[in-house]
Motif scaffolding. Structure first.
Motif, PDB file in Angstrom:
ATOM      1  N   ILE A  73       0.834  -1.199   0.000  1.00 53.00           N
ATOM      2  CA  ILE A  73       0.000   0.000   0.000  1.00 53.00           C
ATOM      3  C   ILE A  73       0.874   1.257   0.000  1.00 53.00           C
ATOM      4  N   ILE A  74       1.981   1.220   0.758  1.00 52.79           N
ATOM      5  CA  ILE A  74       2.881   2.388   0.765  1.00 52.79           C
ATOM      6  C   ILE A  74       3.471   2.608  -0.623  1.00 52.79           C
ATOM      7  N   ALA A  77       0.802   4.030  -2.799  1.00 48.83           N
ATOM      8  CA  ALA A  77       0.482   5.408  -2.418  1.00 48.83           C
ATOM      9  C   ALA A  77       1.538   6.374  -2.934  1.00 48.83           C
ATOM     10  N   THR A  78       2.817   5.940  -2.923  1.00 46.12           N
ATOM     11  CA  THR A  78       3.890   6.805  -3.413  1.00 46.12           C
ATOM     12  C   THR A  78       3.683   7.140  -4.888  1.00 46.12           C
ATOM     13  N   THR A  80       0.962   6.874  -6.619  1.00 51.29           N
ATOM     14  CA  THR A  80      -0.275   7.634  -6.811  1.00 51.29           C
ATOM     15  C   THR A  80      -0.023   9.123  -6.557  1.00 51.29           C
ATOM     16  N   THR A  81       0.763   9.423  -5.514  1.00 53.41           N
ATOM     17  CA  THR A  81       1.081  10.819  -5.230  1.00 53.41           C
ATOM     18  C   THR A  81       1.824  11.452  -6.405  1.00 53.41           C
ATOM     19  N   ASP A  84      -0.650  12.164  -9.078  1.00 44.34           N
ATOM     20  CA  ASP A  84      -1.525  13.241  -8.623  1.00 44.34           C
ATOM     21  C   ASP A  84      -0.854  14.601  -8.823  1.00 44.34           C
ATOM     22  N   LEU A  85       0.398  14.720  -8.366  1.00 45.20           N
ATOM     23  CA  LEU A  85       1.110  16.000  -8.483  1.00 45.20           C
ATOM     24  C   LEU A  85       1.393  16.326  -9.943  1.00 45.20           C
ATOM     25  N   LYS A  88      -1.784  17.484 -11.629  1.00 47.32           N
ATOM     26  CA  LYS A  88      -2.175  18.798 -11.105  1.00 47.32           C
ATOM     27  C   LYS A  88      -1.317  19.884 -11.752  1.00 47.32           C
ATOM     28  N   ILE A 100     -11.350  13.445  -7.377  1.00 46.69           N
ATOM     29  CA  ILE A 100     -10.716  12.597  -6.366  1.00 46.69           C
ATOM     30  C   ILE A 100     -10.402  11.213  -6.901  1.00 46.69           C
ATOM     31  N   PHE A 101     -10.756  10.915  -8.138  1.00 46.02           N
ATOM     32  CA  PHE A 101     -10.484   9.564  -8.615  1.00 46.02           C
ATOM     33  C   PHE A 101      -9.022   9.333  -8.961  1.00 46.02           C
ATOM     34  N   PRO A 103      -6.376  10.525  -6.815  1.00 48.87           N
ATOM     35  CA  PRO A 103      -5.857   9.997  -5.542  1.00 48.87           C
ATOM     36  C   PRO A 103      -6.460   8.653  -5.159  1.00 48.87           C
ATOM     37  N   LEU A 104      -7.662   8.372  -5.632  1.00 50.10           N
ATOM     38  CA  LEU A 104      -8.296   7.104  -5.249  1.00 50.10           C
ATOM     39  C   LEU A 104      -7.699   5.890  -5.960  1.00 50.10           C
ATOM     40  N   VAL A 106      -5.049   4.786  -5.284  1.00 48.41           N
ATOM     41  CA  VAL A 106      -4.372   4.078  -4.197  1.00 48.41           C
ATOM     42  C   VAL A 106      -5.232   2.940  -3.640  1.00 48.41           C
ATOM     43  N   VAL A 107      -6.555   3.096  -3.659  1.00 45.09           N
ATOM     44  CA  VAL A 107      -7.409   2.009  -3.172  1.00 45.09           C
ATOM     45  C   VAL A 107      -8.107   1.286  -4.322  1.00 45.09           C
TER      46      VAL A 107
ATOM     47  N   PHE B  73       1.866  16.496  -0.776  1.00 47.45           N
ATOM     48  CA  PHE B  73       2.604  15.269  -1.074  1.00 47.45           C
ATOM     49  C   PHE B  73       2.513  14.192  -0.006  1.00 47.45           C
ATOM     50  N   ILE B  76      -2.144  11.584   0.641  1.00 51.35           N
ATOM     51  CA  ILE B  76      -2.595  10.253   0.246  1.00 51.35           C
ATOM     52  C   ILE B  76      -1.967   9.190   1.143  1.00 51.35           C
ATOM     53  N   VAL B  77      -0.622   9.291   1.326  1.00 48.92           N
ATOM     54  CA  VAL B  77       0.080   8.277   2.112  1.00 48.92           C
ATOM     55  C   VAL B  77      -0.428   8.269   3.542  1.00 48.92           C
ATOM     56  N   ILE B  80      -4.121   6.853   3.879  1.00 48.44           N
ATOM     57  CA  ILE B  80      -4.280   5.414   3.699  1.00 48.44           C
ATOM     58  C   ILE B  80      -3.700   4.662   4.887  1.00 48.44           C
ATOM     59  N   THR B 114      -9.536  -1.433   1.787  1.00 48.09           N
ATOM     60  CA  THR B 114      -9.414  -1.093   0.372  1.00 48.09           C
ATOM     61  C   THR B 114     -10.749  -0.702  -0.232  1.00 48.09           C
ATOM     62  N   CYS B 116     -13.066   2.031  -1.463  1.00 52.92           N
ATOM     63  CA  CYS B 116     -12.708   3.406  -1.794  1.00 52.92           C
ATOM     64  C   CYS B 116     -13.638   4.434  -1.162  1.00 52.92           C
ATOM     65  N   MET B 119     -11.593   6.008   1.803  1.00 46.52           N
ATOM     66  CA  MET B 119     -10.597   6.970   1.328  1.00 46.52           C
ATOM     67  C   MET B 119     -11.298   8.186   0.716  1.00 46.52           C
ATOM     68  N   LEU B 123     -10.779  12.104   1.751  1.00 52.73           N
ATOM     69  CA  LEU B 123     -10.288  13.116   0.812  1.00 52.73           C
ATOM     70  C   LEU B 123     -11.294  14.241   0.605  1.00 52.73           C
ATOM     71  N   GLN B 127     -11.578  18.969   1.230  1.00 55.74           N
ATOM     72  CA  GLN B 127     -12.069  19.715   0.060  1.00 55.74           C
ATOM     73  C   GLN B 127     -13.276  20.565   0.402  1.00 55.74           C
TER      74      GLN B 127
END
Lengths: 203, 195
Positions: A73-74, A77-78, A80-81, A84-85, A88, A100-101, A103-104, A106-107, B73, B76-77, B80, B114, B116, B119, B123, B127
């Protein structure tokens, strides 16, 4: 080599995440109102899936099996970030639509499903082939859903008017349209492959 | 104040139902909507975790991520990780405090990490800029809306077992089409809450 091709094609059709495994459906339904959204979402997921499969495959002998899920998951998540950035910064209008889909991811069950079910047991080239196949399989599937909804909902194809204003079925742009198109497409895929999906892979 | 909270509940349960209008939480929606009994268990477990997550997400966002400028940054981490450990904690606490409750919905807890929808709620709270009480109500409403969708769907699916569905549409396909019709019904609530 033949094995790699087989792994790659597996995701494109036989175990297609969207139509055959019916997994990671949330984003496939939510963002598919226009062709370019489908492609963008698909490529974003392909990137995360491929990168995390590479890392999971490389680390498969180092990560103790008891803590493997948090580790995966970590890793996910990395990446995904990163996506995301990146989106953006370089594609702000698309980022607004996908919301939000991104960042989502990650899940998104597809990523964890492949990390746990394939990459954690396979060699690096096979993990890459499988991740690319799954990612592109997801991309074509949600692009197809997007195009059907776009043609029926706003009469355009990638923003170009093709129906001459004959179809403006607002319902296709609204949530119910996503469910109906998805149901009918899964049915068509069942007819083509003659092996209906009985149940979904996720919980 | 109370009126706002009421609107948040109406909005999350009916108008912007998380399953039918925001497209979150479809995996359990397809996976555990076979029987009404399991649907209620899963719905309760998710509601519980969602309410806790909403509170946790509010505190992390406003006391850790925001003051130190870590939102872009690390959001998200950190979310989760918090969700995963929260679910683990809830599972241990429920097992210790009430084994009966654990038997009722304990088996669904590991699956929620998991999901969604959890999460998604975490999120959405930053917002929307909700305060603590509003966040809690938002999480609770999301859970109730999810439970409503799951229970409705399971009732229909129990009847679908005995109906004559075309061969190609058996399995998930007919569930999607049914969900589409349910989503149309939920469109009828549009405009009920000004949010």
């Amino acid at each position: 080599m033949a094995q790699l091709v087989k792994d790659f094609l597996n995701g494109l059709w036989k175990e297609n995440p969207t139509f055959r495994a019916v997994i990671g459906i949330c984003s496939a339904l939510a963002v598919t109102t226009a062709g370019q959204n489908g492609i963008a979402m698909g490529l974003a997921l392909t990137f995360v899936l491929t990168c995390s499969s590479i890392l999971v495959s490389l680390l498969r002998n180092i990560i103790p099996s008891k803590v493997r899920i948090p580790c995966y998951i970590i890793v996910i998540a990395t990446f995904t970030t990163i996506v995301d950035l990146f989106m953006k910064a370089y594609f702000p209008p698309l980022y607004q639509v996908l919301g939000i889909f991104i960042p989502l991811i990650v899940v998104n069950c597809i990523v964890l499903w492949r990390a746990e079910g394939f990459a954690s047991k396979a060699s690096l080239p096979r993990a890459i082939a499988d991740a690319l196949g799954m990612g592109l399989g997801y991309t074509w599937a949600i692009t197809l859903i997007s195009l059907v909804r776009e043609v029926l909902g706003s009469g355009t194809l990638f923003g170009i008017n093709v129906m001459g204003g004959a179809t403006h079925w607002v319902i296709m742009m609204l949530p119910p349209g996503a469910f109906l198109v998805m149901g009918i497409l899964v049915g068509i895929m069942n007819m083509i492959s003659r092996k209906p999906v009985k149940k979904t892979h996720c919980h | 104040m109370l009126k706002d909270l009421f609107f948040i509940i109406v909005s999350t349960v009916l108008v912007n139902n998380f399953v039918f209008s925001r497209f979150l939480g479809h995996c359990p929606f397809l996976g555990v909507s076979n029987k009404t009994e399991t649907a209620v268990g899963m719905g309760m477990a998710t509601t519980f975790v969602l309410t806790m997550t909403a509170v946790a997400a509010y505190f992390i966002q406003s006391f850790i991520l925001e003051p130190f400028g870590l939102t872009p940054f690390l959001q998200i981490v950190s979310f989760i990780l918090v969700i995963a450990s929260l679910v683990q904690l809830v599972e241990m606490a429920v097992l210790k405090i009430s084994p009966a409750l654990y038997n009722a919905f304990g088996i669904y807890l590991p699956l929620i990490t998991t999901n969604c929808i959890v999460m998604g709620v975490a999120l959405l709270i930053p917002q929307k800029g909700y305060n603590l009480i509003e966040s809690t109500i938002f999480g609770l409403g999301a859970g109730l809306g999810f439970t409503l969708a799951l229970v409705l769907m399971s009732g229909i699916r129990e009847e679908l077992e005995f109906s004559d569905v075309p061969e190609a549409l058996k399995g998930p396909a007919i569930v999607f089409i049914t969900a589409g019709l349910l989503a149309m019904i939920f469109l009828g609530f549009t405009g009920l809450a000004p949010l």
